[in-house]
Write a protein that holds these residues in place. Structure first.
Motif, PDB file in Angstrom:
ATOM      1  N   PHE A 135     -20.443 -80.342 143.293  1.00 30.36           N
ATOM      2  CA  PHE A 135     -20.078 -78.957 143.712  1.00 30.36           C
ATOM      3  C   PHE A 135     -20.945 -78.149 144.391  1.00 30.36           C
ATOM      4  CE2 PHE A 135     -17.949 -74.662 142.422  1.00 30.36           C
ATOM      5  CZ  PHE A 135     -16.923 -74.789 143.149  1.00 30.36           C
ATOM      6  N   PHE A 136     -20.534 -77.284 145.102  1.00 34.38           N
ATOM      7  CA  PHE A 136     -21.455 -76.441 146.197  1.00 34.38           C
ATOM      8  C   PHE A 136     -22.258 -75.544 145.456  1.00 34.38           C
ATOM      9  CE2 PHE A 136     -17.101 -74.667 146.493  1.00 34.38           C
ATOM     10  CZ  PHE A 136     -17.151 -73.303 146.277  1.00 34.38           C
ATOM     11  N   LYS A 137     -21.850 -75.356 144.072  1.00 35.78           N
ATOM     12  CA  LYS A 137     -23.054 -74.530 143.443  1.00 35.78           C
ATOM     13  C   LYS A 137     -23.283 -74.901 142.184  1.00 35.78           C
ATOM     14  CE  LYS A 137     -20.257 -70.435 143.427  1.00 35.78           C
ATOM     15  NZ  LYS A 137     -19.655 -69.515 143.094  1.00 35.78           N
ATOM     16  N   PRO A 138     -24.374 -74.649 141.388  1.00 36.25           N
ATOM     17  CA  PRO A 138     -24.592 -75.315 140.056  1.00 36.25           C
ATOM     18  C   PRO A 138     -23.467 -74.815 138.961  1.00 36.25           C
ATOM     19  CG  PRO A 138     -26.459 -73.877 140.856  1.00 36.25           C
ATOM     20  CD  PRO A 138     -25.375 -73.663 141.933  1.00 36.25           C
ATOM     21  N   ALA A 139     -23.405 -75.448 138.078  1.00 35.10           N
ATOM     22  CA  ALA A 139     -22.364 -75.367 137.020  1.00 35.10           C
ATOM     23  C   ALA A 139     -22.436 -73.901 136.497  1.00 35.10           C
ATOM     24  CB  ALA A 139     -22.502 -76.570 135.853  1.00 35.10           C
ATOM     25  N   ARG A 140     -23.773 -73.438 135.841  1.00 39.63           N
ATOM     26  CA  ARG A 140     -23.771 -72.066 135.247  1.00 39.63           C
ATOM     27  C   ARG A 140     -23.642 -71.142 136.385  1.00 39.63           C
ATOM     28  NH1 ARG A 140     -26.938 -72.879 130.509  1.00 39.63           N
ATOM     29  NH2 ARG A 140     -27.386 -75.038 129.999  1.00 39.63           N
ATOM     30  N   GLU A 141     -23.472 -71.102 137.762  1.00 33.75           N
ATOM     31  CA  GLU A 141     -22.874 -70.023 138.403  1.00 33.75           C
ATOM     32  C   GLU A 141     -21.439 -70.183 138.594  1.00 33.75           C
ATOM     33  OE1 GLU A 141     -24.792 -69.805 142.379  1.00 33.75           O
ATOM     34  OE2 GLU A 141     -26.768 -70.135 141.528  1.00 33.75           O
ATOM     35  N   ALA A 142     -20.992 -71.423 138.417  1.00 35.47           N
ATOM     36  CA  ALA A 142     -19.464 -71.601 138.285  1.00 35.47           C
ATOM     37  C   ALA A 142     -18.796 -70.984 137.045  1.00 35.47           C
ATOM     38  CB  ALA A 142     -19.158 -72.785 138.620  1.00 35.47           C
ATOM     39  N   PHE A 143     -19.550 -70.896 135.980  1.00 38.14           N
ATOM     40  CA  PHE A 143     -18.983 -70.572 134.967  1.00 38.14           C
ATOM     41  C   PHE A 143     -20.167 -69.630 133.982  1.00 38.14           C
ATOM     42  CE2 PHE A 143     -17.503 -74.787 135.559  1.00 38.14           C
ATOM     43  CZ  PHE A 143     -16.051 -74.572 135.589  1.00 38.14           C
ATOM     44  N   PRO A 144     -20.323 -68.566 134.802  1.00 36.85           N
ATOM     45  CA  PRO A 144     -21.546 -67.442 134.152  1.00 36.85           C
ATOM     46  C   PRO A 144     -21.290 -67.005 132.884  1.00 36.85           C
ATOM     47  CG  PRO A 144     -19.872 -66.469 135.742  1.00 36.85           C
ATOM     48  CD  PRO A 144     -19.401 -67.954 135.762  1.00 36.85           C
ATOM     49  N   GLY A 145     -20.127 -67.007 132.262  1.00 35.55           N
ATOM     50  CA  GLY A 145     -19.908 -66.403 130.905  1.00 35.55           C
ATOM     51  C   GLY A 145     -20.038 -67.258 129.670  1.00 35.55           C
ATOM     52  N   ALA A 146     -20.522 -68.850 130.015  1.00 35.15           N
ATOM     53  CA  ALA A 146     -20.564 -69.718 129.071  1.00 35.15           C
ATOM     54  C   ALA A 146     -21.952 -69.759 128.301  1.00 35.15           C
ATOM     55  CB  ALA A 146     -20.435 -71.206 129.698  1.00 35.15           C
ATOM     56  N   LEU A 147     -21.970 -69.891 127.096  1.00 35.83           N
ATOM     57  CA  LEU A 147     -23.045 -69.654 126.212  1.00 35.83           C
ATOM     58  C   LEU A 147     -23.834 -71.308 126.130  1.00 35.83           C
ATOM     59  CD1 LEU A 147     -21.832 -67.547 123.504  1.00 35.83           C
ATOM     60  CD2 LEU A 147     -22.830 -66.828 125.740  1.00 35.83           C
ATOM     61  N   ALA A 148     -25.075 -70.997 125.553  1.00 35.43           N
ATOM     62  CA  ALA A 148     -25.763 -72.185 125.343  1.00 35.43           C
ATOM     63  C   ALA A 148     -25.225 -73.364 124.542  1.00 35.43           C
ATOM     64  CB  ALA A 148     -27.126 -71.996 124.889  1.00 35.43           C
ATOM     65  N   ALA A 149     -24.517 -72.839 123.580  1.00 34.26           N
ATOM     66  CA  ALA A 149     -23.772 -73.628 122.701  1.00 34.26           C
ATOM     67  C   ALA A 149     -22.423 -74.373 123.479  1.00 34.26           C
ATOM     68  CB  ALA A 149     -23.235 -72.972 121.497  1.00 34.26           C
ATOM     69  N   ASP A 150     -21.982 -73.551 124.340  1.00 32.31           N
ATOM     70  CA  ASP A 150     -20.955 -74.272 125.212  1.00 32.31           C
ATOM     71  C   ASP A 150     -21.438 -75.267 125.927  1.00 32.31           C
ATOM     72  OD1 ASP A 150     -19.299 -72.136 123.959  1.00 32.31           O
ATOM     73  OD2 ASP A 150     -19.646 -70.917 125.437  1.00 32.31           O
ATOM     74  N   TRP A 151     -22.262 -75.324 126.569  1.00 33.14           N
ATOM     75  CA  TRP A 151     -23.005 -76.087 127.611  1.00 33.14           C
ATOM     76  C   TRP A 151     -23.211 -77.351 126.797  1.00 33.14           C
ATOM     77  CZ3 TRP A 151     -21.455 -75.714 132.102  1.00 33.14           C
ATOM     78  CH2 TRP A 151     -21.356 -74.448 132.958  1.00 33.14           C
ATOM     79  N   ALA A 152     -23.834 -77.344 125.680  1.00 30.83           N
ATOM     80  CA  ALA A 152     -23.955 -78.362 124.830  1.00 30.83           C
ATOM     81  C   ALA A 152     -23.009 -79.362 124.667  1.00 30.83           C
ATOM     82  CB  ALA A 152     -24.891 -77.703 123.747  1.00 30.83           C
ATOM     83  N   ALA A 153     -21.965 -78.379 124.160  1.00 29.24           N
ATOM     84  CA  ALA A 153     -20.721 -79.114 123.831  1.00 29.24           C
ATOM     85  C   ALA A 153     -20.251 -79.914 124.955  1.00 29.24           C
ATOM     86  CB  ALA A 153     -19.630 -77.898 123.070  1.00 29.24           C
ATOM     87  N   ALA A 154     -20.029 -79.150 126.136  1.00 29.58           N
ATOM     88  CA  ALA A 154     -19.664 -79.583 127.501  1.00 29.58           C
ATOM     89  C   ALA A 154     -20.216 -80.830 127.665  1.00 29.58           C
ATOM     90  CB  ALA A 154     -19.852 -78.703 128.244  1.00 29.58           C
ATOM     91  N   ALA A 155     -21.669 -81.054 127.581  1.00 28.71           N
ATOM     92  CA  ALA A 155     -22.479 -82.242 127.688  1.00 28.71           C
ATOM     93  C   ALA A 155     -22.047 -83.240 127.080  1.00 28.71           C
ATOM     94  CB  ALA A 155     -23.658 -81.794 127.744  1.00 28.71           C
ATOM     95  N   ALA A 156     -21.475 -83.101 125.583  1.00 27.92           N
ATOM     96  CA  ALA A 156     -21.309 -84.208 124.753  1.00 27.92           C
ATOM     97  C   ALA A 156     -19.715 -84.638 124.949  1.00 27.92           C
ATOM     98  CB  ALA A 156     -21.324 -83.504 123.216  1.00 27.92           C
TER      99      ALA A 156
END
Length: 262
Positions: free
Chosen positions: A11-32
């Protein structure tokens, strides 16, 4: 149903810029949930996928979405063009002339690339192309998708604009799921001898939205409406035991999240 992987890219921007409201726990779950989406240095690796649904008998087909398209298509500024859909159809034994319907979940360039060619000729010559009327009504005439999709299909009489829930044929129903765009739609494919499938389009674009469906996507036109549509569709999927068919996760079919008990 056959998943057709038109392209894969960053994607043309980092994931955290595309979903700015996601929390650290959300990213950990998404990676799994979808480890293939995790690119280097926070990049978002995503697939660009279409789905082909066979009629009873298996000789005629409905295509859901039309991928990133050729190198000269409207997706060229950011999509990994050219896509591979033409060769994938050959490998799957699907003749373009046997595709009788193309459902467009919405009119973004990464879902409409193989609608036509640069000369305005429909890529699927015998198909009707089905989109919500709210989607064409909201599309800016300066958007390149207008001249690539809407104008040529109206010229050939192949564009069908519908309003609301629409039964395409027995076992295939189009469901309005607005928010990402005003006329976004998802597709319910019912299987008499197996599990139903809900094709999500861009209602669900990253596994972080499976981890927390409330997480907004920065490119949703109306984030609150998109959230409501997403939560309703995921609840529908969980309630009927359906599997999700995703355009952009790096797995084509995923389980819906469990709905908490009231």
């Amino acid at each position: 149903m056959t998943a057709l992987l038109d392209a894969t890219g960053m994607f043309f921007k980092p994931a955290r810029e595309a979903f700015p409201g996601a929390l650290a726990a959300d990213w950990a779950a998404a990676a799994a949930l979808d480890p293939g989406a995790v690119g280097p240095d926070g990049a978002w690796r995503l697939d660009f996928r279409c789905f082909a649904v066979a009629d009873p008998g298996g000789t005629r087909w409905t295509l859901i979405d039309a991928g990133v398209g050729p190198a000269e298509g409207p997706g060229a500024p950011w999509c990994p063009v050219p896509g591979r859909l033409p060769e994938l159809l050959v490998e799957a034994g699907i003749d373009r002339g046997d595709v009788h319907t193309v459902v467009l979940t919405h009119l973004h360039e990464d879902h409409t690339g193989w609608v036509a060619d640069a000369a305005g000729r429909p890529f699927f010559p015998q198909a009707r192309y089905v989109v919500q009327g709210a989607e064409t009504a909201a599309l800016d005439r300066a958007d390149p998708v207008w001249s690539w999709v809407v104008e040529p299909l109206r010229t050939t009489g192949q564009l069908t604009e519908i309003e609301g829930t629409h039964r395409l044929r027995r076992g295939v129903t189009l469901l309005p799921t607005p928010g990402h765009t005003p006329g976004h739609q998802s597709v319910l494919v019912e299987h008499p001898d197996g599990r139903d499938v809900l094709v999500t389009g861009d209602l669900l674009v990253h596994a972080v939205q499976l981890a927390d469906p409330a997480v907004a996507y920065a490119h949703d036109r109306d984030p609150a409406t998109a959230r409501a549509s997403r939560e309703e569709l995921l609840a529908r999927a969980a309630g009927r035991g359906a599997v999700l068919a995703t355009a952009h996760l790096t797995r084509p079919f995923v389980e819906p999240p469990e709905v908490p008990s009231p």
